[in-house]
Design a protein around this motif. Sequence first.
Motif, PDB file in Angstrom:
ATOM      1  N   ILE A 106       5.693   6.428   0.761  1.00 33.89           N
ATOM      2  CA  ILE A 106       4.827   7.521   1.200  1.00 33.89           C
ATOM      3  C   ILE A 106       4.950   8.655   0.198  1.00 33.89           C
ATOM      4  CG2 ILE A 106       4.375   9.233   3.012  1.00 33.89           C
ATOM      5  CD1 ILE A 106       5.799   7.256   4.969  1.00 33.89           C
ATOM      6  N   VAL A 107       3.821   9.269  -0.128  1.00 36.18           N
ATOM      7  CA  VAL A 107       3.819  10.488  -0.939  1.00 36.18           C
ATOM      8  C   VAL A 107       3.332  11.623  -0.058  1.00 36.18           C
ATOM      9  CG1 VAL A 107       2.826  11.702  -2.917  1.00 36.18           C
ATOM     10  CG2 VAL A 107       3.350   9.262  -3.099  1.00 36.18           C
ATOM     11  N   PHE A 108       4.155  12.653   0.089  1.00 34.45           N
ATOM     12  CA  PHE A 108       3.752  13.865   0.792  1.00 34.45           C
ATOM     13  C   PHE A 108       3.202  14.846  -0.231  1.00 34.45           C
ATOM     14  CE2 PHE A 108       7.136  12.442   3.858  1.00 34.45           C
ATOM     15  CZ  PHE A 108       6.250  12.110   4.879  1.00 34.45           C
TER      16      PHE A 108
ATOM     17  N   THR B 293       0.828  -1.199   0.000  1.00 31.22           N
ATOM     18  CA  THR B 293       0.000   0.000   0.000  1.00 31.22           C
ATOM     19  C   THR B 293       0.867   1.255   0.000  1.00 31.22           C
ATOM     20  OG1 THR B 293      -1.827  -1.098   1.117  1.00 31.22           O
ATOM     21  CG2 THR B 293      -1.742   1.284   1.314  1.00 31.22           C
ATOM     22  N   LEU B 294       0.455   2.222  -0.774  1.00 29.40           N
ATOM     23  CA  LEU B 294       1.092   3.537  -0.831  1.00 29.40           C
ATOM     24  C   LEU B 294       0.318   4.466   0.091  1.00 29.40           C
ATOM     25  CD1 LEU B 294       3.046   5.554  -2.313  1.00 29.40           C
ATOM     26  CD2 LEU B 294       1.170   5.913  -3.937  1.00 29.40           C
TER      27      LEU B 294
ATOM     28  N   GLY C 230      14.040   1.940   5.179  1.00 29.46           N
ATOM     29  CA  GLY C 230      13.874   1.541   3.788  1.00 29.46           C
ATOM     30  C   GLY C 230      12.564   2.002   3.173  1.00 29.46           C
ATOM     31  N   ILE C 231      12.082   3.168   3.579  1.00 28.45           N
ATOM     32  CA  ILE C 231      10.805   3.686   3.085  1.00 28.45           C
ATOM     33  C   ILE C 231      11.068   4.744   2.022  1.00 28.45           C
ATOM     34  CG2 ILE C 231       8.699   4.926   3.707  1.00 28.45           C
ATOM     35  CD1 ILE C 231       8.989   3.642   6.518  1.00 28.45           C
ATOM     36  N   VAL C 232      10.463   4.567   0.859  1.00 28.63           N
ATOM     37  CA  VAL C 232      10.573   5.547  -0.227  1.00 28.63           C
ATOM     38  C   VAL C 232       9.698   6.747   0.124  1.00 28.63           C
ATOM     39  CG1 VAL C 232      10.057   6.006  -2.660  1.00 28.63           C
ATOM     40  CG2 VAL C 232      11.012   3.788  -1.986  1.00 28.63           C
ATOM     41  N   ILE C 233      10.254   7.940  -0.049  1.00 26.76           N
ATOM     42  CA  ILE C 233       9.506   9.166   0.189  1.00 26.76           C
ATOM     43  C   ILE C 233       9.472   9.973  -1.107  1.00 26.76           C
ATOM     44  CG2 ILE C 233       9.346  11.326   1.493  1.00 26.76           C
ATOM     45  CD1 ILE C 233       9.005   8.861   3.259  1.00 26.76           C
ATOM     46  N   LEU C 234       8.261  10.280  -1.549  1.00 26.69           N
ATOM     47  CA  LEU C 234       8.051  11.128  -2.718  1.00 26.69           C
ATOM     48  C   LEU C 234       7.332  12.394  -2.272  1.00 26.69           C
ATOM     49  CD1 LEU C 234       6.707   8.468  -5.249  1.00 26.69           C
ATOM     50  CD2 LEU C 234       9.044   9.315  -5.045  1.00 26.69           C
ATOM     51  N   GLY C 235       7.557  13.480  -2.985  1.00 25.45           N
ATOM     52  CA  GLY C 235       6.851  14.723  -2.702  1.00 25.45           C
ATOM     53  C   GLY C 235       6.230  15.275  -3.966  1.00 25.45           C
TER      54      GLY C 235
ATOM     55  N   LYS D 181       3.455  18.453  -5.578  1.00 27.82           N
ATOM     56  CA  LYS D 181       2.781  19.728  -5.329  1.00 27.82           C
ATOM     57  C   LYS D 181       1.264  19.581  -5.393  1.00 27.82           C
ATOM     58  CE  LYS D 181       6.672  22.395  -6.635  1.00 27.82           C
ATOM     59  NZ  LYS D 181       7.257  23.623  -6.842  1.00 27.82           N
ATOM     60  N   ASN D 182       0.802  18.436  -5.893  1.00 23.49           N
ATOM     61  CA  ASN D 182      -0.641  18.188  -5.970  1.00 23.49           C
ATOM     62  C   ASN D 182      -1.251  18.130  -4.570  1.00 23.49           C
ATOM     63  OD1 ASN D 182      -0.782  17.801  -8.838  1.00 23.49           O
ATOM     64  ND2 ASN D 182       0.142  15.791  -8.533  1.00 23.49           N
ATOM     65  N   ILE D 183      -2.532  18.495  -4.474  1.00 23.20           N
ATOM     66  CA  ILE D 183      -3.237  18.313  -3.213  1.00 23.20           C
ATOM     67  C   ILE D 183      -3.608  16.843  -3.058  1.00 23.20           C
ATOM     68  CG2 ILE D 183      -4.090  20.702  -3.185  1.00 23.20           C
ATOM     69  CD1 ILE D 183      -6.858  19.582  -4.014  1.00 23.20           C
ATOM     70  N   LEU D 184      -4.041  16.469  -1.877  1.00 20.52           N
ATOM     71  CA  LEU D 184      -4.383  15.076  -1.582  1.00 20.52           C
ATOM     72  C   LEU D 184      -5.457  14.549  -2.532  1.00 20.52           C
ATOM     73  CD1 LEU D 184      -3.826  12.782   0.529  1.00 20.52           C
ATOM     74  CD2 LEU D 184      -5.755  13.684   1.804  1.00 20.52           C
ATOM     75  N   TYR D 185      -6.508  15.315  -2.720  1.00 18.95           N
ATOM     76  CA  TYR D 185      -7.625  14.895  -3.578  1.00 18.95           C
ATOM     77  C   TYR D 185      -7.159  14.643  -5.014  1.00 18.95           C
ATOM     78  CZ  TYR D 185     -12.149  15.076  -5.933  1.00 18.95           C
ATOM     79  OH  TYR D 185     -13.243  14.786  -6.696  1.00 18.95           O
ATOM     80  N   THR D 186      -6.404  15.555  -5.553  1.00 21.31           N
ATOM     81  CA  THR D 186      -5.916  15.424  -6.928  1.00 21.31           C
ATOM     82  C   THR D 186      -4.980  14.224  -7.054  1.00 21.31           C
ATOM     83  OG1 THR D 186      -6.125  17.797  -7.281  1.00 21.31           O
ATOM     84  CG2 THR D 186      -4.672  16.601  -8.788  1.00 21.31           C
ATOM     85  N   SER D 187      -4.081  14.073  -6.098  1.00 25.12           N
ATOM     86  CA  SER D 187      -3.144  12.939  -6.123  1.00 25.12           C
ATOM     87  C   SER D 187      -3.890  11.617  -6.145  1.00 25.12           C
ATOM     88  CB  SER D 187      -2.211  12.996  -4.910  1.00 25.12           C
ATOM     89  OG  SER D 187      -1.418  14.154  -4.939  1.00 25.12           O
ATOM     90  N   CYS D 188      -4.890  11.487  -5.295  1.00 20.42           N
ATOM     91  CA  CYS D 188      -5.665  10.248  -5.239  1.00 20.42           C
ATOM     92  C   CYS D 188      -6.448  10.025  -6.528  1.00 20.42           C
ATOM     93  CB  CYS D 188      -6.607  10.268  -4.046  1.00 20.42           C
ATOM     94  SG  CYS D 188      -5.726  10.189  -2.479  1.00 20.42           S
ATOM     95  N   GLY D 189      -6.990  11.093  -7.085  1.00 19.97           N
ATOM     96  CA  GLY D 189      -7.729  10.973  -8.342  1.00 19.97           C
ATOM     97  C   GLY D 189      -6.852  10.493  -9.479  1.00 19.97           C
ATOM     98  N   ILE D 190      -5.659  11.041  -9.555  1.00 23.68           N
ATOM     99  CA  ILE D 190      -4.710  10.630 -10.598  1.00 23.68           C
ATOM    100  C   ILE D 190      -4.369   9.155 -10.442  1.00 23.68           C
ATOM    101  CG2 ILE D 190      -2.309  10.886 -11.385  1.00 23.68           C
ATOM    102  CD1 ILE D 190      -2.628  13.931 -10.677  1.00 23.68           C
TER     103      ILE D 190
END
Length: 118
Positions: free
Chosen positions: A68-70, A45-46, A88-93, A95-104
């Motif tokens: 994790i995506v911030f 799970t992401l 060993g956790i990948v961290i991505l960042g 600029k999208n908001i949470l709603y947009t990120s999930c929609g994509i």
Amino acid sequence: MNLREVQRLLDAEILCGEEAMDGEVNTVFACDLMSDVLAFNENKTLLVTGLVNPHVIRTAEMMDINAIVFVRGKVPDEETLNLAKENGIVILGTKNILYTSCGILYKSGLIGAKISSE
């Protein structure tokens, strides 16, 4: 879906864990309340969140979340990034908001993680 595809879809920056970007994710869980994260138990799970502190990494570690995506352009401090590296956790960042990120991610085929009691 592998994490490189997630990075591309969200136009995200790799903040930590470049070496594990070929890892796979099957589901997404999005929230800012870490106690809610403890209510599910799916594999690969992401986690997508706007909360950027060490508690997020500790929660991910407990739940075997490897990525994790911030969102909203938030960047964790060095302590948080170091903790992610140690675990060993990948961290991505992104600029999208949470709603947009999930929609994509949803539009691209990733489904939401189910709560354990469902």
